[in-house]
Design a protein around this motif. Structure first.
Motif, PDB file in Angstrom:
ATOM      1  N   ASN A   1       0.742  -1.452  -0.037  1.00 15.27           N
ATOM      2  CA  ASN A   1      -0.075  -0.073  -0.087  1.00 15.27           C
ATOM      3  C   ASN A   1       0.800   1.142   0.005  1.00 15.27           C
ATOM      4  N   LEU A   2       2.203   1.109  -0.306  1.00 18.49           N
ATOM      5  CA  LEU A   2       2.954   2.363  -0.532  1.00 18.49           C
ATOM      6  C   LEU A   2       3.647   2.649  -1.894  1.00 18.49           C
ATOM      7  N   THR A   3       3.306   3.540  -2.641  1.00 16.26           N
ATOM      8  CA  THR A   3       3.749   3.663  -3.862  1.00 16.26           C
ATOM      9  C   THR A   3       4.902   4.574  -4.009  1.00 16.26           C
TER      10      THR A   3
ATOM     11  N   LYS B   1      -2.547   7.284 -14.149  1.00 16.61           N
ATOM     12  CA  LYS B   1      -3.860   7.841 -13.844  1.00 16.61           C
ATOM     13  C   LYS B   1      -3.773   7.925 -12.063  1.00 16.61           C
ATOM     14  N   LYS B   2      -3.176   6.977 -11.446  1.00 19.18           N
ATOM     15  CA  LYS B   2      -2.877   7.092  -9.948  1.00 19.18           C
ATOM     16  C   LYS B   2      -2.274   8.310  -9.552  1.00 19.18           C
ATOM     17  N   ALA B   3      -1.319   8.645 -10.409  1.00 19.79           N
ATOM     18  CA  ALA B   3      -0.319   9.600 -10.178  1.00 19.79           C
ATOM     19  C   ALA B   3      -0.990  10.935 -10.299  1.00 19.79           C
ATOM     20  N   LEU B   4      -1.893  11.162 -11.155  1.00 20.92           N
ATOM     21  CA  LEU B   4      -2.629  12.337 -11.330  1.00 20.92           C
ATOM     22  C   LEU B   4      -3.593  12.788 -10.406  1.00 20.92           C
ATOM     23  N   GLU B   5      -4.011  11.656  -9.623  1.00 23.83           N
ATOM     24  CA  GLU B   5      -4.778  11.601  -8.599  1.00 23.83           C
ATOM     25  C   GLU B   5      -4.294  12.388  -7.449  1.00 23.83           C
ATOM     26  N   THR B   6      -3.992  13.424  -7.473  1.00 26.43           N
ATOM     27  CA  THR B   6      -3.458  14.312  -6.296  1.00 26.43           C
ATOM     28  C   THR B   6      -3.908  14.547  -5.086  1.00 26.43           C
ATOM     29  N   GLU B   7      -3.251  14.621  -3.935  1.00 23.29           N
ATOM     30  CA  GLU B   7      -3.450  15.129  -2.809  1.00 23.29           C
ATOM     31  C   GLU B   7      -3.581  16.760  -2.754  1.00 23.29           C
ATOM     32  N   HIS B   8      -4.530  17.575  -2.379  1.00 23.97           N
ATOM     33  CA  HIS B   8      -4.560  18.979  -2.628  1.00 23.97           C
ATOM     34  C   HIS B   8      -5.281  19.650  -1.791  1.00 23.97           C
TER      35      HIS B   8
END
Length: 521
Positions: free
Chosen positions: A212-214, A251-258
């Motif tokens: 669970n860590l990328t 896709k996952k990378a572009l789902e940022t925490e913001h």
């Protein structure tokens, strides 16, 4: 100067003005809180930075990263620290014992740093629009000669940039004159490439990746009301970007925490005395407030929930810096040193070049702590040059921080409360007012023995505050540019090195094009 005005607070501010604050997208509550603190004298004790000396490269707290780096660490501490952080890393595969110390080479540190990527998240301060970036008058004030040289390119690009988030504007211009990819496309590509490098390194050392860590993700960012929607739209388009579409994790990378940085209200000018009030005469219009950014130092409060969430997920480090710095990439050696030394944070500073006459430099402040002092405001240019003549190497702030998340989350409330609030008078088109700002990098003096890495400016600090700087760094009209700016060769060579080595690009027929992920590795 005293006044008989009643201080403004949440109960006395006129309802119509409060409504205008909200309509303008300002953080009314935070603005009023700062105003009340200002009127109560809570910022009066904040001293300007008074440099007491120039730190020297000591190999302990200030480390020269322009040469091969090694680390000697007590073996017991080495083993304990890595077991705490990443128990899957094979401890005995790295370094050699000499007595009770483990000696780690640069190659060892790079391997360890890459294997720590799953415990790291990369983020940018992404709140700015490119309005001033492409403003003709501001660019001309930087260098009229360069503006003449790049007149054609500037006139073509500047109108397209106005009002856009800077991160989605071109990060370079190709030799054939076409636009390069955006700053943010490069950032996402760099993090995705780092993930592939981690996968390869983990296989080489037979490391089982933590669940669970990328590596390097989630990408996190501080945005603003003006940039939030355009960035979400751009990220959707990035799914088809030639730089990103071939990665399985795009896709996952572009789902940022913001999180959005709110604007703060301007306050009345100091010449009007106390108590201060909300400035409500913007551009001569009665009842009109003025919204201003509160400085990147607000990231500690704006991103606090994200920092805490990342730590709860198992992340242990965050890299944070400005979106327009092409040299702000993941540095595994710096990560390994910071992790093994258990430093609360580490910061990049570049060795001064002849053109570095503005910005913040590393100093010892009046408390004897490392700090960042602006040339002109806190330390004179003459003092900087005199220190160099005496043999001191001046280090310039690169606005890049690598922070230990456990330390950060444990001290967030204190940092948010005590990070200096700087109140400065302004006299601009909107009127005479004062502005409240916090500077991210003043956190350096608030940490317990932070590290400073002295880096090569042309490798890790290619930043562009003005469009002219982007055109210069792109190496356009090189022969004529050399006559105006002697560092153009180092800048353009630095860009080429970064595009090839960090971003996996090749120059083909006058354009930089992305290699496939398999070709890069």
């Amino acid at each position: 100067m005293k006044s008989d005005k009643t201080p403004q607070d949440a109960t006395t501010i006129p309802p119509a003005l409060r409504q205008r604050l909200l309509e303008s997208g300002l953080d009314a509550d935070r603005s009023i809180q700062i105003l009340n603190n200002l009127n109560q004298g809570r910022y009066d004790a904040i001293e300007p930075i008074r440099p007491q000396g120039i730190p020297r490269i000591d190999g302990q707290q200030v480390i020269d990263r322009t040469v091969p780096t090694t680390l000697a660490i007590p073996d017991e501490r080495y083993q304990t620290r890595l077991r705490e952080l990443a128990p899957e890393i094979p401890l005995e595969r790295f370094g050699r014992l000499e007595g009770s110390d483990r000696l780690l080479s640069q190659e060892d540190l790079e391997d360890i740093g890459v294997l720590l990527y799953p415990y790291l998240s990369y983020g940018v301060l992404n709140g700015g629009s490119a309005t001033s970036y492409g403003d003709r008058k501001k660019n001309e004030s930087l260098d009229p000669g360069l503006l003449d040289l790049y007149q054609e390119e500037f006139s073509r690009l500047a109108p397209e940039l106005a009002g856009k988030p800077k991160g989605i504007t071109p990060a370079w211009v190709n030799p054939d004159g076409s636009r390069g990819a955006s700053f943010l496309e490069l950032k996402f590509r760099m993090v995705l490439l780092a993930g592939l490098r981690y996968t390869r390194r983990a296989a080489r050392f037979r490391v089982t990746p933590p669940e669970n860590l990328t590596p390097g993700l989630p990408f996190f960012e501080m945005t603003s009301q003006a940039t939030e929607a355009p960035l979400r739209e751009a990220y959707q388009a990035f799914l088809e970007s030639p730089l990103l579409k071939d990665f399985p994790g795009t896709k996952k990378a572009l789902e940022t925490e913001h999180a959005q940085q709110p604007l703060l209200a301007a306050f009345t000018h100091s010449s009007q005395g106390r108590p201060r009030a909300i400035f409500a005469e913007a551009f001569g219009k009665p009842g009109e407030p003025l919204g201003l950014p509160g400085g990147h130092g607000q990231n500690f409060s704006v991103l606090a929930p994200i920092y805490r969430k990342l730590f709860a997920r198992g992340k242990r480090f965050v890299y944070i810096g400005n979106v327009d710095n092409l040299g702000f990439t993941l540095d595994p050696v710096s990560l390994a040193i910071t992790a093994l030394r258990q430093a609360p944070g580490a910061f990049d500073f570049s060795f001064r070049t002849p053109v570095d006459v503005k910005g913040g430099v590393l100093v010892f402040d009046q408390q004897g702590k490392l700090n960042c002092a602006d040339i002109g405001a806190a330390i004179s240019r003459e003092d900087v040059l005199a220190a160099e003549e005496q043999g001191d190497r001046i280090l310039f702030n690169c606005a890049t921080g690598l922070l230990d998340l456990e330390y950060l989350t444990n001290h967030l409330d204190r940092i948010i409360r005590d990070l200096p609030m700087r109140i400065s008078d302004q006299d601009k088109d909107a009127g005479r007012y004062s502005q409240a700002e916090q500077v991210t990098w003043e956190v350096i003096a608030m940490l317990e023995k932070p590290l400073v890495f002295g880096i090569d400016k042309y490798r890790r600090f290619l930043a562009a505050k003005m469009l002219l700087e982007t055109l210069l760094t792109s190496g356009l009209h090189l022969e004529k540019a050399r006559e105006l700016q002697p560092t153009v060769d180092q800048l353009s060579q630095g860009l080429e090195r970064l595009l090839r080595e960090e971003y996996g690009m090749n120059l083909e027929k006058g354009r930089w094009v992305p290699q496939s992920p398999q070709e890069v590795l």
